[in-house]
Scaffold this motif. Sequence first.
Motif, PDB file in Angstrom:
ATOM      1  N   HIS A 143       0.786  -1.197   0.079  1.00 56.90           N
ATOM      2  CA  HIS A 143       0.191  -0.004  -0.180  1.00 56.90           C
ATOM      3  C   HIS A 143       0.825   1.245   0.135  1.00 56.90           C
ATOM      4  N   THR A 144       2.022   1.342   0.617  1.00 57.18           N
ATOM      5  CA  THR A 144       3.119   2.283   0.266  1.00 57.18           C
ATOM      6  C   THR A 144       4.527   1.822   0.232  1.00 57.18           C
ATOM      7  N   THR A 145       5.358   2.516   0.283  1.00 52.23           N
ATOM      8  CA  THR A 145       6.962   2.240   0.211  1.00 52.23           C
ATOM      9  C   THR A 145       7.616   3.086   1.397  1.00 52.23           C
ATOM     10  N   VAL A 146       8.394   2.257   2.018  1.00 51.51           N
ATOM     11  CA  VAL A 146       9.075   2.601   3.065  1.00 51.51           C
ATOM     12  C   VAL A 146      10.554   2.291   2.877  1.00 51.51           C
ATOM     13  N   SER A 147      11.618   3.131   2.407  1.00 48.28           N
ATOM     14  CA  SER A 147      12.874   2.889   2.223  1.00 48.28           C
ATOM     15  C   SER A 147      13.819   3.666   3.318  1.00 48.28           C
ATOM     16  N   SER A 148      14.612   2.927   3.869  1.00 49.91           N
ATOM     17  CA  SER A 148      15.565   3.446   4.845  1.00 49.91           C
ATOM     18  C   SER A 148      16.911   3.126   4.704  1.00 49.91           C
ATOM     19  N   VAL A 149      17.666   4.166   4.693  1.00 52.55           N
ATOM     20  CA  VAL A 149      19.265   4.325   4.364  1.00 52.55           C
ATOM     21  C   VAL A 149      19.906   4.819   5.525  1.00 52.55           C
ATOM     22  N   ASN A 150      20.888   4.279   5.961  1.00 53.39           N
ATOM     23  CA  ASN A 150      21.685   4.884   6.986  1.00 53.39           C
ATOM     24  C   ASN A 150      22.946   5.389   6.580  1.00 53.39           C
ATOM     25  N   ARG A 151      22.946   6.935   6.735  1.00 52.27           N
ATOM     26  CA  ARG A 151      24.105   7.348   6.168  1.00 52.27           C
ATOM     27  C   ARG A 151      24.850   8.135   7.558  1.00 52.27           C
ATOM     28  N   THR A 152      24.640   7.613   8.501  1.00 50.17           N
ATOM     29  CA  THR A 152      25.106   8.355   9.733  1.00 50.17           C
ATOM     30  C   THR A 152      26.619   8.447   9.788  1.00 50.17           C
ATOM     31  N   SER A 153      27.376   7.445   9.306  1.00 50.34           N
ATOM     32  CA  SER A 153      28.743   7.502   9.454  1.00 50.34           C
ATOM     33  C   SER A 153      29.494   8.585   8.535  1.00 50.34           C
ATOM     34  N   LEU A 154      28.743   9.302   7.698  1.00 48.97           N
ATOM     35  CA  LEU A 154      29.243  10.339   7.011  1.00 48.97           C
ATOM     36  C   LEU A 154      29.351  11.726   7.614  1.00 48.97           C
ATOM     37  N   THR A 155      30.518  12.393   7.197  1.00 50.45           N
ATOM     38  CA  THR A 155      30.734  13.633   7.363  1.00 50.45           C
ATOM     39  C   THR A 155      30.788  14.598   6.271  1.00 50.45           C
ATOM     40  N   LEU A 156      30.008  15.278   5.945  1.00 53.06           N
ATOM     41  CA  LEU A 156      29.992  16.166   4.557  1.00 53.06           C
ATOM     42  C   LEU A 156      30.255  17.562   4.877  1.00 53.06           C
ATOM     43  N   GLU A 157      30.968  18.227   3.996  1.00 50.61           N
ATOM     44  CA  GLU A 157      31.218  19.523   4.152  1.00 50.61           C
ATOM     45  C   GLU A 157      31.417  20.123   2.709  1.00 50.61           C
ATOM     46  N   LEU A 158      31.066  21.436   2.524  1.00 48.66           N
ATOM     47  CA  LEU A 158      31.045  22.005   1.250  1.00 48.66           C
ATOM     48  C   LEU A 158      32.132  23.544   1.753  1.00 48.66           C
ATOM     49  N   GLY A 159      33.285  23.492   1.577  1.00 47.32           N
ATOM     50  CA  GLY A 159      33.944  24.533   1.983  1.00 47.32           C
ATOM     51  C   GLY A 159      33.955  24.572   3.666  1.00 47.32           C
ATOM     52  N   SER A 160      33.872  25.598   4.212  1.00 49.94           N
ATOM     53  CA  SER A 160      33.636  25.760   5.553  1.00 49.94           C
ATOM     54  C   SER A 160      32.188  25.557   6.174  1.00 49.94           C
ATOM     55  N   ASN A 161      31.384  25.334   5.159  1.00 53.03           N
ATOM     56  CA  ASN A 161      30.036  24.882   5.406  1.00 53.03           C
ATOM     57  C   ASN A 161      29.549  23.422   5.748  1.00 53.03           C
ATOM     58  N   ARG A 162      29.001  23.096   6.856  1.00 52.74           N
ATOM     59  CA  ARG A 162      29.026  21.661   7.251  1.00 52.74           C
ATOM     60  C   ARG A 162      27.415  21.137   6.952  1.00 52.74           C
ATOM     61  N   ALA A 163      27.276  19.954   6.577  1.00 54.84           N
ATOM     62  CA  ALA A 163      25.946  19.625   6.234  1.00 54.84           C
ATOM     63  C   ALA A 163      25.312  19.284   7.489  1.00 54.84           C
ATOM     64  N   ARG A 164      24.099  19.452   7.699  1.00 53.01           N
ATOM     65  CA  ARG A 164      23.105  19.482   8.750  1.00 53.01           C
ATOM     66  C   ARG A 164      21.898  18.571   8.479  1.00 53.01           C
ATOM     67  N   LEU A 165      21.851  18.383   7.496  1.00 53.17           N
ATOM     68  CA  LEU A 165      20.589  17.339   6.855  1.00 53.17           C
ATOM     69  C   LEU A 165      21.068  16.548   5.758  1.00 53.17           C
ATOM     70  N   PHE A 166      20.813  15.351   5.809  1.00 54.38           N
ATOM     71  CA  PHE A 166      20.856  14.344   4.471  1.00 54.38           C
ATOM     72  C   PHE A 166      19.515  13.539   4.411  1.00 54.38           C
ATOM     73  N   ALA A 167      18.750  14.144   3.299  1.00 54.49           N
ATOM     74  CA  ALA A 167      17.563  13.498   3.117  1.00 54.49           C
ATOM     75  C   ALA A 167      17.285  12.760   1.436  1.00 54.49           C
ATOM     76  N   GLY A 168      16.317  12.541   1.355  1.00 53.62           N
ATOM     77  CA  GLY A 168      15.995  12.011  -0.303  1.00 53.62           C
ATOM     78  C   GLY A 168      14.510  11.737  -0.446  1.00 53.62           C
TER      79      GLY A 168
END
Length: 458
Positions: free
Chosen positions: A377-402
């Motif tokens: 009846h619906t879709t539930v996908s689950s992805v664990n990206r917890t071990s990542l540390t993502l940066e863009l220059g001096s900016n750090r990622a606060r949210l990772f979604a999809g």
Amino acid sequence: MTTIDVKDAMFHYVSAPHRSMDQYMTIVFDSDAAEAPSFEDVVAHLERRARRVPRLKIRICEALGQLEHPRWVNDPLPVRDHVVDHDLADGRHTLESFLAELSTVPIDATDRAWTVHVGRGAPSIEGVRGVATVVVVQISHALSDGSVGTGIARALFGPDELTEDVHFADDPAVSRPRPIRDALRGLLLLPVRWLRSQKTMRRSQRGYLAAVATGEIFAPQPVQTTYLNAHPDGTRAVHILQFPKDRWTSGTATVTVTALTAVGAALREHLGMRGEKGVEHLRALVPAALDTSVEWPAINRTIPTAVALHPQLTDATERAYAVSRAMTPQRAHVNDRRHVDATRSAEGYPAALLIGFGRRARLAAQRTGMPERTTTHTTVSSVNRTSLTLELGSNRARLFAGTASLGPGCSLSHAVYGYGDVVTVCVTACPTTVPDHAGYVETLRTAIEETCSALHDR
């Protein structure tokens, strides 16, 4: 001859406007007290990183008339041509509406197999203290599954500069474009391939169906539909919910089981208020990863399973236990040799017939309404990206979604992402067929809070 495996090629074949099968890895960077990067800063960053990822240097080349499965060839476009600038400061978009708009436009992987959308000047986003920069890495699902997508995100935005190329275990072989030669070969070999495929498919399907009939393999039977199974049109709505990670991980239930337990409760309440019947048999489509020991030639190593949500159980702990038990035979099902053989039996099927029958089925299929019966009846996908540390220059990622895609018979989907100290639940709905999607999301939020309290409060 090197061609794309049929299971990966299908993501390319069926992806179409308003039915994109692409991955949309959404990363929100926080400038905090620093300056947000300009578009040129982002392009320069990606130009340094993407050249170190061979997977991002290829695209699809189709055979003339699609008489043969496509092949991977080198992508001559510079990185800059893969990056798109979006001004989100004009007040037209929230983060959710931006994602909803992107999710209806698939990549043409014959032109480029990935695109990075840069949303600058985004309005206030939960968890962001400074100026937000939204980066959406859109990748053709033929090119990458979820685990490779995680690796690509780390290669593009990890904290360490890349000093050597980043390879993945299943990097596809690249060859020269040969559209005419491939078409002729596919046409000449079509009768032989068809005869061989029929023999292989009959043998493998017979073994699989016999195992299902005797109960050696559990295969769920169709159940009654709900209004969520209406065929979606081209409209999309996206909602993003954020929760502290420790609210999901303090107990013994996994994040996936916790999400399914909460979704079961939310759907029970939501559908009950509408007077829907058959609510006690709700199921979710959950992508399951194949064991590493399973021989599998495709890049995508996940197979959909149908997991019973047991909404009739009002106690969250009992429901979580039942959901966990329901997942066990499904994992065994997808990894069973007879099921794998039956799934792989389509590998030798002629491309021209596969595509032709697919087009005929889509033309004959209903464009509106809903199927009479359904498996999920619906879709539930689950992805664990917890071990990542993502940066863009001096900016750090606060949210990772999809976002999880919608398709025939599915007008509501859920994508659960773990990153850093946050678990994000992204709900995608078709507002035409699910007009009360905002109300459902609030019901889901409450269900998640109650489920986490029941399963994870010490």
